[in-house]
Design an enzyme around this catalytic site. Structure first.
Site, mmCIF file in Angstrom:
data_model
loop_
_atom_site.group_PDB
_atom_site.id
_atom_site.type_symbol
_atom_site.label_atom_id
_atom_site.label_comp_id
_atom_site.label_asym_id
_atom_site.label_seq_id
_atom_site.Cartn_x
_atom_site.Cartn_y
_atom_site.Cartn_z
ATOM 1 N N ASP A 5 0.633 -1.401 -0.374
ATOM 2 C CA ASP A 5 -0.259 -0.335 0.053
ATOM 3 C C ASP A 5 0.824 0.922 0.055
ATOM 4 O OD1 ASP A 5 -2.107 0.904 -0.018
ATOM 5 O OD2 ASP A 5 -2.754 0.235 2.001
ATOM 6 N N TRP A 59 -8.453 3.227 0.572
ATOM 7 C CA TRP A 59 -9.037 1.909 0.416
ATOM 8 C C TRP A 59 -9.139 2.008 -0.593
ATOM 9 C CZ3 TRP A 59 -7.961 -1.232 4.718
ATOM 10 C CH2 TRP A 59 -7.852 -0.658 5.481
#
Length: 1065
Positions: free
Chosen positions: A86, A538
């Site tokens: 991420d 997200w």
RNA sequence: GGGUCUGUAGCUCAGUUGGUUAGAGCAUCGCUCUGAUAAGGCGGGGGUCGGAAGUUCAAGUCUUCCCAGGCCCA
């Protein structure tokens, strides 16, 4: 023939060796490659931020993410495992801001968004090496070379595609939401950040006077409404006042004015003597208008500066009337939205008043409190001014108090209807709820509990962030409000006429879209500008199933094969995180769940039950712990806990070491025993069995351990297919116990016996087979130790063998080896042994003392027959001359009875208690009669043997004990012959001790000499000379011989001697 | 404040559709065994099953309320 193993093994070193071996053999990639691509098991790996180092939570999730894929690989599936990172979002932006000393959003713009983003790109992967090292060191097989990164062009392009899909389904809209906002950072913050920043703070507590307008109904009344606030800076934005409909308000005369205040709050502000002129319910005030404090805000609706009713108004503080500034508070915002008041926000990005409020232009909101109050005071609008202290959220980075402020954001609507391929139409939320029902959650309660409840209450997802380093929201807006959503790089290139090879803001935003047909670039077309936000990261991790393979631009078939995932595993904290975003986006795109099976792990606490905290140093550094204890032990410790079903785990190094002691070492020693004796026998030419050969053994022990292994395999299969890892480890541990503490313990002499007979080779064949099969069964859980066992036993002996245990097929239950009756009778024999050992301990008769006889009473002919076939084991283990197995126990037990509640309860109901009393008073003879088949008729019921639970009372004078399955009686009389035998064994034991002390090998022969020998011992040596010689490999035993060699004093039961042991030659 | 999970021996935890005297491992103390084992075996001490009420012939287990802790949300 076998590598000889060191008994003081270092598991960490062993593991390092195995890691090197895997590396050399490319074992991981080969384990994937050798399984057919057509039979895949799909696993998705949630991407961690690479801005921190891995901690125990990652190790736990990583272990689960390793065990399940390894298992299914061995079951024949191809399990691709790609690691992911991420890369976007606040963690890295904050880090870079600190490093570049850019404190505010303005600083970043001044520095240049391009330079800032490039710094983020360059810095975000800084810890990937450490991650790779730790994750690999834990034995986890995952592909780091082919990792996906959320900042990769391909990944981001897929994210755009996902967004466009949502956009085209009408799920995306722009709207306002109140958010905590940091004026120093010029950005709104996440709840997580807000929760980190609560601090005590002093704020003004002010009661403001709002004179009410006269109207037709109230023409002659000069009245003022008292309103409480703690945020004076929001007063210039006041658009309304709210009261509670059914709350009573009083009009009080005070110093020549008339004030409205909630009756319940009246005495807070007025004396008993202040006259109450009127009392009304709040609804009577609703609709009246008041004189605004300031003239800054434009008139935006008919209803501006009026009184409204609202449920959130309370009389626990203040005056029962609340000032409403719709831009600055959740409740204000909701009321404003419902009443159509509009929004008015006079603050700039840094929270300072703009030209809209010229009096305080350039002053920060909170800083303006004082000046605003001063102005109001001089206008006579302050009724009371105090200060109070309360807990208030502050910016976790800059310590500045946060503002709650309406922000324009992009949302994903959950109430929008979507029609799937089968023409079923539901709202997105309903699709999500239905998807959830198709997921197997471990633990199960997450489905309808934490996750299900969260889905039920889910609100529209705020997708936008006013930041820089992220995937741009791909919406371009024309001056006339027309929107254009781009879902592919090629689309953007067509619309701009430019080549695009990066989708980050600083690259994309310098391009201009000009188009007339929304498809191609037209220099004379309408100009569109991109909305300035980036996507919530997200959204990117939720897009991972599609984006990791650059779907749909590439790998179209692969996605269809790998979606939904068969398995994912993350922590409980991902319920609102990754589990949720995966579910939203897969429901939006495909109306399906994103995964079939989820293991949710609990959080790991420090040993003291508190959170692991760097500051408190209440936990060991993960890498150092791995170096101390090895990864296998840590893995097994974590998996053998409720942490694999969402409960918390108190991590303790002692617990890890216990695993080493209870499981790893015994197993290692079993392998070491095998190689030691097999090598010895091979060199003596006594090994007719060849590794890998299976032999059909008639020995009950051999058949039993193989059968026991089948039971284990059946159990593991059931639990693994249900993803209940926590039930697997206890089964493995029990098997290690069965293997080492019964099979090997009882088979020891079979390996040692010097005769080259079939039984010895049966024992080798069996132990080898069990160890090899068991190493395969263990492989997913203890990948290193299992590999070492396999290497020693198989690969180093057979160049044709598969290079790794992890390439073999997982062993399957073999019905031809399984014998339930054998397992049952062995369990019974072990129970008899336990009872016998108990009797010896009770009478303080040590095991070296042989006894004449053990009587075992079974409860059925079948049980007795089973025990008879295992008589030798029992005799040997308990050191008795004779084992007598019988069926009649009445000579040494007295029966008493208790009712079998389970059998009788349903039948008797309320009479249960009476019958229970009668059962308790049954006589020995009555019970015996029932046991022998004569039912006993009572008033309430007729009792048969099934209705009673027999309690066997034994006389304390007899060495007898009883359980529901067995009665065991030990003959404890010791005659002279038995005593001499005991003494002989003592001599043997002492000599063995000396052999060991002298580091003799198991095949060395010795000369033994005894001096100062007492009479009993002399007799024992004479009587048992042959036995002693054979046991200790003695070439000679001399009584009163020379005092040479290693020596020890023997003192037992009044007998003494000195013993000398010397190696022959 | 809401949701959810947890609460059983000094510690870590099992405990089935409600049914015999609530179990295991670790720790501790005592005894013991060993020609694989830094091991193994046997035993002792240690429990108001978080509290209360209810349902039931019968509750660690089911219901309700309360208490404590964790996580998530507000």
């Amino acid at each position: 023939m076998f590598r000889s193993l060191n008994s003081d093994v270092s598991f960490p070193n062993l593991e390092e060796r195995i890691l090197a071996l895997w590396e050399k053999d490319d074992a991981f990639r080969e384990s994937v490659r050798r399984r057919p691509a057509t039979q895949s098991f799909a696993f998705f790996d949630g991407p961690p931020f690479a801005t921190g180092l891995p901690h125990y939570g990652h190790l736990l999730a990583g272990t689960i993410k390793d065990i399940v894929p390894r298992y299914w690989t061995m079951k024949g599936y191809r399990v691709e495992r790609r690691f992911g990172w991420d890369c976007h979002g606040l963690p890295i932006e904050n880090l870079i801001q600190d490093e570049l000393k850019l404190h505010t959003v303005k600083d970043i713009r001044d520095h240049g968004v391009g330079a800032f983003n490039e710094a983020c790109r360059a810095g975000v992967l800084r810890y990937t090496k450490e991650w790779r090292r730790t994750v690999s060191r834990m034995g986890r097989w995952v592909d780091f070379d082919n990792e996906y990164k959320t900042m990769d062009l391909a990944f981001m392009e897929s994210v755009w595609w996902v967004f466009q899909q949502c956009f085209e389904k009408g799920l995306i809209y722009q709207g306002y939401r109140i958010q905590p906002y940091s004026p120093a950072l010029a950005t709104s913050l996440s709840n997580f950040e807000v929760n980190q920043g609560y601090k005590m703070r002093q704020d003004p507590s002010v009661v403001i006077a709002f004179p009410l307008e006269c109207d037709a109904k109230n023409s002659d009344r000069d009245e003022t409404l008292l309103v409480w606030t703690t945020t004076p800076w929001t007063l210039p934005s006041n658009l309304a006042i709210a009261v509670k409909e059914d709350l009573e308000y009083a009009l009080v005369a005070h110093e020549g004015h008339k004030y409205w205040v909630a009756e319940s709050r009246r005495l807070q502000y007025f004396g008993e003597n202040d006259e109450v002129i009127d009392r009304v319910l709040g609804k009577a005030l609703v609709g009246r208008r008041y004189k605004p404090l300031f003239q800054f805000a434009p008139l935006m609706s008919e209803k501006q500066y009026a009184i409204f009713a609202a449920d959130f108004v309370s009389d626990s503080d203040g005056t029962g009337a609340v000032h409403i500034a719709p831009s600055f508070g959740e409740e204000d915002f909701q009321l404003g939205k419902a009443e159509g008041l509009g929004l008015w926000d006079p603050l700039d990005a840094e929270g300072k008043f703009t030209h809209l409020v010229p009096d305080w232009q350039g002053i920060g909101a909170k800083d303006a409190d004082k000046a605003i109050l001063q102005k109001l005071k001089s206008d006579g609008r302050i009724f009371r001014h105090e200060t109070f202290e309360h807990s208030y959220p502050h910016c976790w980075r800059t310590d500045v108090p946060l503002l709650y402020r309406a922000q324009k954001n992009w949302f994903l609507a959950l109430d929008k209807e979507i029609t799937n391929a089968d023409r079923v139409t539901k709202t997105l939320k309903q699709w999500m709820i239905d998807s959830n029902q198709q997921i197997r959650w471990v633990p199960e309660h997450i489905r309808d509990g934490r996750f299900g409840k969260w889905l039920d209450g889910a609100r529209d997802w705020n997708l936008s962030r006013n930041r820089f380093w992220g995937t741009c929201i791909p919406v371009w807006i024309a001056e006339d409000g027309d929107m254009l959503c781009v879902g592919a790089r090629a689309e953007l290139e067509a619309l701009t006429g430019q080549k695009v090879d990066d989708l980050h803001m600083h690259v994309v935003d310098v391009l201009t879209i000009k188009t007339s047909d929304k498809k191609t670039f037209d220099p004379n077309g309408k100009a569109y500008t991109r909305t300035p936000e980036v996507l919530d990261c997200w959204f990117e991790s939720g897009s991972m199933p599609y984006a990791q393979g650059h779907y749909p631009f590439e790998n179209r078939e692969a996605l269809e094969e790998h979606f939904p995932a068969d398995f994912i595993a993350e922590g409980l904290d991902q319920t609102r995180g990754w589990f949720y975003t995966l579910t939203v986006l897969s429901a939006a795109l495909f109306q399906k769940p994103a995964m079939k099976n989820v293991i949710v792990n609990g959080i790991i606490l420090a040993e003291d039950g508190q959170k692991m905290s760097k500051r408190l140093r209440n936990y060991p550094d993960p890498n150092e712990l791995i170096d101390r204890t090895g990864a296998d032990a840590i893995r097994l410790f974590m998996i053998d806990s409720a942490a694999v079903k969402g409960e918390e785990l108190k991590f303790s190094e002692v617990g890890v070491k216990n695993i080493t002691r209870a499981v790893l070492l015994p197993l290692w020693n079993a392998v070491s025993l095998f190689t030691t004796y097999a090598n010895a026998d091979a060199s003596k030419g006594q090994l007719t069995w060849k590794p890998g050969q299976n032999r059909v053994s008639g020995n009950e022990l051999d058949r039993w351990i193989l059968s026991d292994l089948q039971a284990l395999l059946a159990r593991v299969k059931v639990e693994m297919e249900a993803y209940r890892l926590y039930n697997v480890v206890p089964a493995l541990v029990e098997f290690v116990d069965d293997l080492t503490n019964w099979y090997i313990r009882r088979s020891r002499r079979r390996f040692w016996k010097s005769e080259n007979d079939g039984d010895k080779n049966d024992a080798y064949a069996t132990l080898y087979r069990v160890l090899v099969e068991f190493s395969k069964a263990l492989a997913p859980f203890l990948p290193f130790l299992a590999e070492e066992i396999y290497q020693v036993l198989v690969r180093e002996n057979d160049p044709q063998a598969l290079v790794s245990v992890h390439h073999t097929d997982y062993p399957v239950f073999d019905a031809s080896l399984f014998d339930e009756a054998l397992n049952a009778k062995m369990a019974l024999a072990r129970e008899a042994v336990v009872l016998g050992r108990g009797l010896r301990a009770e009478r303080n008769i040590k095991n070296r003392q042989p006894l004449r006889r053990l009587r075992v009473v079974a409860r059925s002919e079948a049980a007795a027959a089973g025990l008879r076939s295992l008589e030798d084991l029992i005799r040997d283990e308990l050191n008795v001359k004779d084992v007598d197995i019988a069926l009649d126990e009445s000579s040494f037990v007295q029966y008493q009875a208790k009712p079998n509640f389970k059998a009788l309860g349903a039948r008797l109901g309320k009479n249960m208690k009476a019958v229970a009393a009668k059962c308790a008073s049954l006589s020995h003879e009555e019970i015996k009669g029932i046991l022998e088949g004569t039912p006993l008729a009572l008033e309430e019921a007729t009792l048969t043997a099934e209705d009673l639970l027999i309690i066997r009372e034994v006389s304390p004078d007899l060495a007898v004990t009883a359980t529901p399955n067995l009665t065991v009686a030990l003959d404890v009389a010791i005659d002279e012959a038995l005593r001499l035998e005991m003494l002989a064994r003592e001599v043997v034991s002492r000599i063995q001790g000396l052999r060991k002390e002298s580091d003799l090998t198991v095949t060395d022969r010795v000369d033994v000499s005894l001096t100062g020998v007492s009479e009993g011992l002399r007799g024992a040596v004479e009587a048992h000379r042959g036995y002693i010689s054979a046991e200790v490999l003695a070439a000679s035993i001399l009584v009163e011989g020379p005092e040479n060699g290693a020596s020890d004093t023997l003192e037992v039961d009044g007998e003494t001697a000195r013993i000398f042991v010397r190696k022959v030659g």
